[in-house]
Design a protein around this motif. Structure first.
Motif: not given
Length: 284
Positions: A237-244
Motif C-alpha cells: 500500500r505504499g506505507f513507509r517505516i520510520v524508526h525513531m
C-alpha cells in the motif's frame, strides 16, 4: 551536540532499506527519525494535541507490554524478515523475567523504551508510589538489556499504561528529559478479535490517518499472527517505516488539526475499571 548528531546520522545509515542482506522486496526502513528529548514533551494524537513530524504515509511501529517468551521472539522474527525496526515499550517485571529476550530487542537494532514496572493506572496512585513504579520499571529494563541500571534511565522514551498520565508525573519525566508517547492510532488488539479482523481494522485506520504512530502489543497472540501479513500490506500500500531513536535538542512536533480532542481522556472519564480492561470502541 555534534556527537549526538553524528550518532543519529550513523543510525540512519545503518537502518536504511539498502542494508546489506535486506532483499529488495522487503518493507525496510525509509528513514531514521532522531527525536529530541531536551525538556521532555508528549506526542500522539489519541491523547495529546501534537505528534511527531511525520510525512503522509510514514508509520512508526510501537509494541507495548513485553517482552513475553514465545511471542516477542516471533514479533522480532517477523520484523527481521522485512528489515523493519520498531520501538518496544517494556514492562520492567517482564524484562526482568526474560532478560535475554529483552536484550535481543536492543541487539537487533530496535529502540527500547519504558512502560512502568507493574502496569498500574499511574494517575490513580499517590505521586510517590507512581514515580517509584516508573523508576523500578526503567531500572529493571536497563539491567535486563544493558546489564546495569542507574538513577537516570538509559533511554528517554516512556509510555503510560493506558495513556493515563498526570500533570505531576509529566513534569517529573520532563525534568529527566524524557518524552512521553501516546499513539496516533491503535490496533485494539486487547479486544477479542481474530488476526484477520485486527489486520483489517489497523489497515483501515492507517489509510484514514495516512500513517502515524501505531500502538500494538507484542504479548497478544492475534498480533503475533497477523504481523507478517500486516508488514506485507504496508509495503503493497505504499506505507513507509520510520524508526525513531533518541536525538539531540528539543522535541519537534506537528500540531493537531482543528476539532481535535483527547480520546484517551474521554475513555478514562467514562470508565471505572483498570485501564487496559476497557473495551474501547472499534470504530475509533
Amino acid at each position: 551536540m555534534k556527537v549526538l548528531a553524528l550518532a543519529a546520522a550513523l543510525a540512519c545509515a545503518l537502518t536504511a532499506p539498502s542494508l546489506a542482506g535486506c532483499p529488495p522486496e522487503a518493507l525496510g526502513v525509509s528513514r531514521t527519525l532522531p527525536v529530541g528529548t531536551v525538556g521532555g514533551g508528549a506526542v500522539g494524537f489519541k491523547t495529546y494535541p501534537q505528534t511527531l513530524r511525520l510525512a503522509p504515509g510514514e508509520v512508526v511501529l510501537t509494541f507495548d507490554d513485553g517482552p513475553m517468551p514465545g511471542r516477542t521472539e516471533k514479533i522480532l522474527d517477523a520484523l527481521s524478515s522485512q528489515c523493519v525496526k520498531a520501538t518496544f515499550f517494556m514492562i520492567g517485571r517482564n524484562a526482568a523475567a526474560a532478560p535475554a529476550l529483552a536484550a535481543r530487542v536492543a541487539k537487533e537494532g530496535h529502540t527500547v523504551a519504558y512502560h512502568s514496572m507493574t502496569h498500574p493506572v499511574l494517575r490513580r496512585l499517590p505521586f510517590e508510589r507512581a514515580r517509584a513504579d516508573i523508576v523500578s520499571g526503567y531500572r529493571a529494563v536497563d539491567k535486563a538489556v544493558w546489564g546495569a541500571a542507574s538513577e537516570r534511565p538509559h533511554q528517554p522514551f516512556f509510555r503510560f499504561p493506558g495513556f493515563a498520565d498526570s500533570p505531576a508525573l509529566d513534569q517529573w519525566l520532563a525534568s529527566l528529559d524524557m518524552v512521553v508517547f501516546g499513539a496516533d492510532l491503535w490496533a485494539s488488539d486487547w479486544e477479542p478479535e481474530t488476526p484477520q479482523e485486527e489486520l483489517k481494522l489497523v489497515l483501515g485506520r492507517l489509510e484514514k490517518n495516512k500513517g502515524g504512530i501505531v500502538l500494538l502489543h507484542d504479548i497478544q497472540p492475534r498480533t503475533v499472527a497477523m504481523l507478517p501479513q500486516f508488514l506485507q500490506e504496508l509495503k503493497m500500500r505504499g506505507f513507509r517505516i520510520v524508526h525513531m531513536v533518541p536525538g539531540p535538542g528539543a522535541l519537534e512536533t506537528t500540531p493537531a488539526p482543528a476539532g481535535w480532542f483527547s480520546q484517551t481522556e474521554r475513555i478514562l472519564a467514562g470508565q471505572g475499571r483498570p485501564v487496559g480492561k476497557v473495551r474501547r470502541p472499534l470504530s475509533q
